[in-house]
Design a protein around this motif. Sequence first.
Motif, mmCIF file in Angstrom:
data_model
loop_
_atom_site.group_PDB
_atom_site.id
_atom_site.type_symbol
_atom_site.label_atom_id
_atom_site.label_comp_id
_atom_site.label_asym_id
_atom_site.label_seq_id
_atom_site.Cartn_x
_atom_site.Cartn_y
_atom_site.Cartn_z
ATOM 1 N N MET A 1 -3.308 -22.279 4.758
ATOM 2 C CA MET A 1 -4.023 -23.499 5.079
ATOM 3 C C MET A 1 -5.522 -23.249 4.937
ATOM 4 O O MET A 1 -6.055 -22.273 5.432
ATOM 5 C CB MET A 1 -3.703 -23.895 6.521
ATOM 6 N N LYS A 2 -6.200 -24.143 4.223
ATOM 7 C CA LYS A 2 -7.649 -24.029 4.052
ATOM 8 C C LYS A 2 -8.344 -24.689 5.231
ATOM 9 O O LYS A 2 -7.869 -25.694 5.755
ATOM 10 C CB LYS A 2 -8.077 -24.712 2.767
ATOM 11 N N VAL A 3 -9.468 -24.114 5.615
ATOM 12 C CA VAL A 3 -10.243 -24.659 6.725
ATOM 13 C C VAL A 3 -11.615 -25.035 6.197
ATOM 14 O O VAL A 3 -12.219 -24.265 5.446
ATOM 15 C CB VAL A 3 -10.389 -23.603 7.848
ATOM 16 N N GLY A 4 -12.090 -26.216 6.556
ATOM 17 C CA GLY A 4 -13.416 -26.640 6.112
ATOM 18 C C GLY A 4 -14.497 -25.853 6.831
ATOM 19 O O GLY A 4 -14.311 -25.388 7.947
ATOM 20 N N ALA A 5 -15.642 -25.701 6.161
ATOM 21 C CA ALA A 5 -16.746 -24.960 6.753
ATOM 22 C C ALA A 5 -17.341 -25.760 7.907
ATOM 23 O O ALA A 5 -17.531 -26.964 7.808
ATOM 24 C CB ALA A 5 -17.803 -24.681 5.701
ATOM 25 N N SER A 6 -17.627 -25.070 8.994
ATOM 26 C CA SER A 6 -18.234 -25.749 10.138
ATOM 27 C C SER A 6 -19.736 -25.528 10.176
ATOM 28 O O SER A 6 -20.408 -26.087 11.031
ATOM 29 C CB SER A 6 -17.600 -25.266 11.440
ATOM 30 N N ILE A 7 -20.266 -24.720 9.253
ATOM 31 C CA ILE A 7 -21.710 -24.538 9.193
ATOM 32 C C ILE A 7 -22.283 -25.612 8.273
ATOM 33 O O ILE A 7 -21.650 -26.015 7.301
ATOM 34 C CB ILE A 7 -22.095 -23.127 8.704
ATOM 35 N N LYS A 8 -23.449 -26.084 8.601
ATOM 36 C CA LYS A 8 -24.068 -27.152 7.825
ATOM 37 C C LYS A 8 -25.277 -26.596 7.086
ATOM 38 O O LYS A 8 -26.109 -25.913 7.676
ATOM 39 C CB LYS A 8 -24.516 -28.290 8.741
ATOM 40 N N ALA A 9 -25.357 -26.881 5.804
ATOM 41 C CA ALA A 9 -26.484 -26.431 4.994
ATOM 42 C C ALA A 9 -27.177 -27.650 4.404
ATOM 43 O O ALA A 9 -26.525 -28.590 3.947
ATOM 44 C CB ALA A 9 -26.004 -25.512 3.890
ATOM 45 N N ASP A 10 -28.505 -27.619 4.425
ATOM 46 C CA ASP A 10 -29.307 -28.707 3.872
ATOM 47 C C ASP A 10 -30.051 -28.175 2.650
ATOM 48 O O ASP A 10 -31.056 -27.490 2.795
ATOM 49 C CB ASP A 10 -30.293 -29.202 4.932
ATOM 50 N N PRO A 11 -29.559 -28.465 1.442
ATOM 51 C CA PRO A 11 -30.208 -27.923 0.246
ATOM 52 C C PRO A 11 -31.648 -28.408 0.082
ATOM 53 O O PRO A 11 -32.446 -27.730 -0.550
ATOM 54 C CB PRO A 11 -29.333 -28.433 -0.905
ATOM 55 N N ALA A 12 -31.978 -29.552 0.660
ATOM 56 C CA ALA A 12 -33.346 -30.060 0.556
ATOM 57 C C ALA A 12 -34.333 -29.145 1.268
ATOM 58 O O ALA A 12 -35.507 -29.081 0.904
ATOM 59 C CB ALA A 12 -33.421 -31.473 1.139
ATOM 60 N N LYS A 13 -33.863 -28.416 2.269
ATOM 61 C CA LYS A 13 -34.728 -27.489 3.003
ATOM 62 C C LYS A 13 -34.611 -26.066 2.471
ATOM 63 O O LYS A 13 -35.176 -25.148 3.040
ATOM 64 C CB LYS A 13 -34.387 -27.512 4.491
ATOM 65 N N GLY A 14 -33.841 -25.873 1.395
ATOM 66 C CA GLY A 14 -33.751 -24.570 0.754
ATOM 67 C C GLY A 14 -32.562 -23.741 1.188
ATOM 68 O O GLY A 14 -32.517 -22.552 0.900
ATOM 69 N N ASP A 15 -31.599 -24.344 1.888
ATOM 70 C CA ASP A 15 -30.433 -23.586 2.337
ATOM 71 C C ASP A 15 -29.481 -23.306 1.177
ATOM 72 O O ASP A 15 -29.305 -24.140 0.291
ATOM 73 C CB ASP A 15 -29.663 -24.369 3.410
ATOM 74 N N GLN A 16 -28.856 -22.144 1.210
ATOM 75 C CA GLN A 16 -27.827 -21.784 0.248
ATOM 76 C C GLN A 16 -26.613 -21.287 1.008
ATOM 77 O O GLN A 16 -26.754 -20.513 1.950
ATOM 78 C CB GLN A 16 -28.300 -20.660 -0.663
#
Length: 45
Positions: A1-16
Amino acid sequence: MKVGASIKADPAKGDQIVRRKGRLYVINKKDPNRKQRQKGPARRK
């Protein structure tokens, strides 16, 4: 079973989103304090 990521990344702020050793990391070169980690599977011995 796949689990969705619970961490949030905002590419506009430079997150990868990076996957290393089965774990999900958010790294940011612009703002190094914006780090997150999601625990992956337990390490096997």
